[in-house]
Design an enzyme around this catalytic site. Structure first.
Site, PDB file in Angstrom:
ATOM      1  N   CYS A  72       0.907  -1.211  -0.021  1.00 62.01           N
ATOM      2  CA  CYS A  72      -0.167   0.024  -0.093  1.00 62.01           C
ATOM      3  C   CYS A  72       0.947   1.226   0.133  1.00 62.01           C
ATOM      4  O   CYS A  72       1.930   1.417   0.818  1.00 62.01           O
ATOM      5  CB  CYS A  72      -1.109   0.037   1.238  1.00 62.01           C
ATOM      6  SG  CYS A  72      -1.860   1.443   1.328  1.00 62.01           S
ATOM      7  N   CYS A  78      -0.798   6.695   6.755  1.00 60.11           N
ATOM      8  CA  CYS A  78      -1.778   6.453   7.326  1.00 60.11           C
ATOM      9  C   CYS A  78      -1.268   5.575   8.742  1.00 60.11           C
ATOM     10  O   CYS A  78      -1.975   6.005   9.623  1.00 60.11           O
ATOM     11  CB  CYS A  78      -2.492   5.000   6.723  1.00 60.11           C
ATOM     12  SG  CYS A  78      -3.705   4.243   7.344  1.00 60.11           S
ATOM     13  N   CYS A  81      -0.897   0.126   9.302  1.00 63.44           N
ATOM     14  CA  CYS A  81       0.025  -0.921   8.928  1.00 63.44           C
ATOM     15  C   CYS A  81       1.270  -0.543   9.355  1.00 63.44           C
ATOM     16  O   CYS A  81       2.364  -0.359   8.377  1.00 63.44           O
ATOM     17  CB  CYS A  81      -0.017  -1.186   7.426  1.00 63.44           C
ATOM     18  SG  CYS A  81      -1.685  -1.956   6.889  1.00 63.44           S
ATOM     19  N   CYS A 164      -7.752  -0.620   0.393  1.00 66.10           N
ATOM     20  CA  CYS A 164      -6.834  -0.964   1.634  1.00 66.10           C
ATOM     21  C   CYS A 164      -6.719  -2.460   1.627  1.00 66.10           C
ATOM     22  O   CYS A 164      -7.875  -3.284   1.413  1.00 66.10           O
ATOM     23  CB  CYS A 164      -7.514  -0.616   3.074  1.00 66.10           C
ATOM     24  SG  CYS A 164      -7.012  -1.277   4.501  1.00 66.10           S
ATOM     25  N   GLN A 290     -14.634 -10.568  16.535  1.00 62.46           N
ATOM     26  CA  GLN A 290     -13.173 -10.463  15.930  1.00 62.46           C
ATOM     27  C   GLN A 290     -12.951 -10.141  14.667  1.00 62.46           C
ATOM     28  O   GLN A 290     -13.406 -10.731  13.715  1.00 62.46           O
ATOM     29  CB  GLN A 290     -12.590 -11.803  16.435  1.00 62.46           C
ATOM     30  CG  GLN A 290     -12.301 -12.440  17.906  1.00 62.46           C
ATOM     31  CD  GLN A 290     -11.242 -11.786  18.530  1.00 62.46           C
ATOM     32  OE1 GLN A 290     -10.431 -10.924  17.960  1.00 62.46           O
ATOM     33  NE2 GLN A 290     -10.940 -12.105  19.712  1.00 62.46           N
ATOM     34  N   GLU A 340     -21.772 -10.645  29.928  1.00 65.33           N
ATOM     35  CA  GLU A 340     -21.450  -9.411  29.039  1.00 65.33           C
ATOM     36  C   GLU A 340     -22.101  -8.261  29.393  1.00 65.33           C
ATOM     37  O   GLU A 340     -23.075  -8.215  29.638  1.00 65.33           O
ATOM     38  CB  GLU A 340     -21.774 -10.035  27.500  1.00 65.33           C
ATOM     39  CG  GLU A 340     -21.707  -8.917  26.748  1.00 65.33           C
ATOM     40  CD  GLU A 340     -20.489  -8.306  26.365  1.00 65.33           C
ATOM     41  OE1 GLU A 340     -20.221  -7.076  26.332  1.00 65.33           O
ATOM     42  OE2 GLU A 340     -19.170  -9.240  26.339  1.00 65.33           O
ATOM     43  N   ASP A 386     -11.932 -12.953  28.153  1.00 66.77           N
ATOM     44  CA  ASP A 386     -11.484 -11.992  26.967  1.00 66.77           C
ATOM     45  C   ASP A 386     -11.771 -10.722  26.956  1.00 66.77           C
ATOM     46  O   ASP A 386     -12.684 -10.095  26.519  1.00 66.77           O
ATOM     47  CB  ASP A 386     -12.009 -12.489  25.642  1.00 66.77           C
ATOM     48  CG  ASP A 386     -11.416 -11.997  24.324  1.00 66.77           C
ATOM     49  OD1 ASP A 386     -10.540 -11.166  24.268  1.00 66.77           O
ATOM     50  OD2 ASP A 386     -11.936 -12.394  23.014  1.00 66.77           O
ATOM     51  N   CYS A 413      -5.897  -8.676  23.687  1.00 68.32           N
ATOM     52  CA  CYS A 413      -5.380  -8.017  22.419  1.00 68.32           C
ATOM     53  C   CYS A 413      -4.480  -6.947  22.882  1.00 68.32           C
ATOM     54  O   CYS A 413      -3.906  -6.120  22.045  1.00 68.32           O
ATOM     55  CB  CYS A 413      -6.428  -7.255  21.826  1.00 68.32           C
ATOM     56  SG  CYS A 413      -7.470  -6.147  22.653  1.00 68.32           S
TER      57      CYS A 413
END
Length: 481
Positions: A72, A78, A81, A164, A290, A340, A386, A413
């Protein structure tokens, strides 16, 4: 060292946790965005502090052997990435080291234990086109055109990006159609500074297992989006292959949060359905799901491997979302109880259990911290959590320790907040048994991890950690279909 100094011949030694190159001058670190280990670069100082400096990459005088051509052309401005120009095997090694160092330095886990628990990172054979969701901010370019793309790092400046390479190719075609609609019908992009305008974002979701598409414009005010606009938008999008639903979302707040709580179905069912392995999952406009479906499946399978569930065991799934992990666990365990905070997600979780004919699972809408404070009689053989990037509240972690499940599987994460949280489990008598890094976010500096904590004596008398109703339900059997 002063601002605007030009530094030549800097050899980049390593990467910071957020993917910036680090060079050193007599031990003094200089952080340089877009520089890679092995590069020799020239950088301009943009900020100098007593213990570190930050530089702008001016030129790569000698490229690292691990540098590859970016797919890209917007990769650098940007910033989404951040390590796209790093060879993919080296990306995996960087993320593996990142997790290791967080567990070592923040978690305080000795290197000997980490080495014994370590597993090779899980990567993708084709680390492109994997995102099942894109959120494009809409604005105006310097020439007055309506544009879309992604925000440059730490700014709200839109880097115009049509294609993208992390997204499916059809997303670019949808974006072109939508921008054409905005131009033709003079639908004004939202101006954050002036708090005026109508279109804020365009959100697109794709279910990779079924091909179904959801398109969701985010508007400042639904009442100002009149019937003429609704009809025109529907006509513009309706011919898109695999389009399942169009949903309008309203976000009237001056905030960085993309989605508001109010939605309106313009076309179709208001949701899409995806398949992971034999399971079908309904994904609504506000559902957490996800973003990398292929890696999510591998992630859940690894979590089930770590949990090592038996058919008579009880499982508590904390921060369960729409029930993805809960349903995987229900196939192995006697009973699964999910908690949740988002009520809409809990409703989706209940629907998903029904769609898959799974009866040995139940869901409750509550903040995990609040639920565990109010219910100090929880029993579980295994706990799976999670949480969001910020990690877990300490009181919730302590409640889990008090419940003394035999195994705790922690999916995260953010390895830094995960390592911080693991210290509570370590202090409570658990030990790190296994861990693995999973490349859920290829080409970026982010990484997902799965950790197994075990070793606490679960045979001792322990407080019940879910309610009597949960215990009775668990004893009633494990019928699912």
């Amino acid at each position: 060292m002063n601002k605007d100094d030009m530094l030549e011949g800097l050899r980049v030694e390593t990467l910071s946790s957020d993917g910036n190159g680090i060079a050193k001058i007599d031990g003094y670190p200089v952080f340089i965005k877009d520089a890679l280990p092995g590069d020799v670069v020239t950088a301009k100082v943009i900020k100098a502090k007593r213990d570190m400096a930050f530089g702008r990459l001016m030129s790569i005088d000698k490229a690292s052997e691990d540098r590859v051509a970016p797919r890209c052309l917007n990769a650098r401005p940007c910033g989404g990435c951040a390590i796209q120009e790093l060879d993919y095997d080296k990306q995996l090694a960087f993320k593996d080291d990142k997790v290791y160092n967080c567990l070592l330095r923040i978690g305080g886990i000795p290197a000997k234990i980490l080495d014994a628990a370590h597993e090779d990172p899980i990567g993708m054979d084709k680390p492109w086109r994997y995102r099942n969701k894109a959120q494009y901010p809409i604005g105006r370019g310097k020439d007055g055109r309506i544009i879309a793309g992604f925000y440059a790092g730490r700014t709200h400046h839109i880097v115009e990006t049509e294609e993208c390479y992390l997204n499916p190719p059809e997303f670019a075609a949808i974006l072109r159609i939508f921008l054409g609609f905005c131009e033709e019908y003079q639908v004004e992009p939202y101006d954050e500074a002036a708090c005026r305008g109508q279109i804020r974002h365009l959100v697109i979701r794709k279910a990779f297992g079924t091909g179904q598409l959801m398109i969701m414009p985010v508007l400042r005010n639904l009442s100002e989006f009149d019937e003429r606009h609704r009809k025109a938008l529907k006509e513009a999008l309706i011919g898109i292959p695999d389009l399942t639903t169009i949903v309008l979302n309203e976000n009237p707040d001056n905030t960085n949060v993309i989605l508001g709580r109010r939605t309106e179905i313009l076309y179709g069912s208001g949701y899409i359905e995806d398949k992971l392995r034999e399971f079908t999952f309904r994904v609504g406009p506000l559902s957490f799901y996800q973003v990398n479906s292929e890696m999510a499946l591998r992630l859940y399978e690894k979590a089930m491997e770590y949990a090592d569930l038996k058919e008579n065991e009880r499982v508590c799934d904390l921060c369960c979302g729409i029930g993805t992990i809960s349903l995987f666990a229900a196939k192995e365990a006697g009973w699964v109880f999910g908690i949740e905070a988002v009520p809409e997600a809990v409703e989706d979780a209940k629907i998903n259990a029904g769609l898959n004919g799974i009866a040995n699972v139940s869901f409750t809408a509550a903040r995990v911290e609040d639920y565990l404070k109010e219910n100090d009689h929880l029993v579980a053989d295994a706990v799976i959590l999670d949480p969001p990037r910020s990690g877990m509240d300490r009181s919730a972690l302590e409640a889990i320790v008090t419940a003394a499940p035999a195994r705790i599987v922690y999916i995260s994460c953010d390895p830094a907040t995960q390592a911080r949280d693991l210290k509570v489990f370590l202090a409570g008598g658990y030990h790190l048994a296994r861990y693995v890094a999973a490349d859920q976010f290829c080409q970026s500096h982010h990484v997902e991890t799965v950790v197994l904590m075990s070793g606490k004596d679960a045979s001792a008398a322990r407080k019940p950690l879910i309610s009597d109703t949960f215990r009775l339900s668990a004893a009633s059997g494990r019928s699912r279909r």
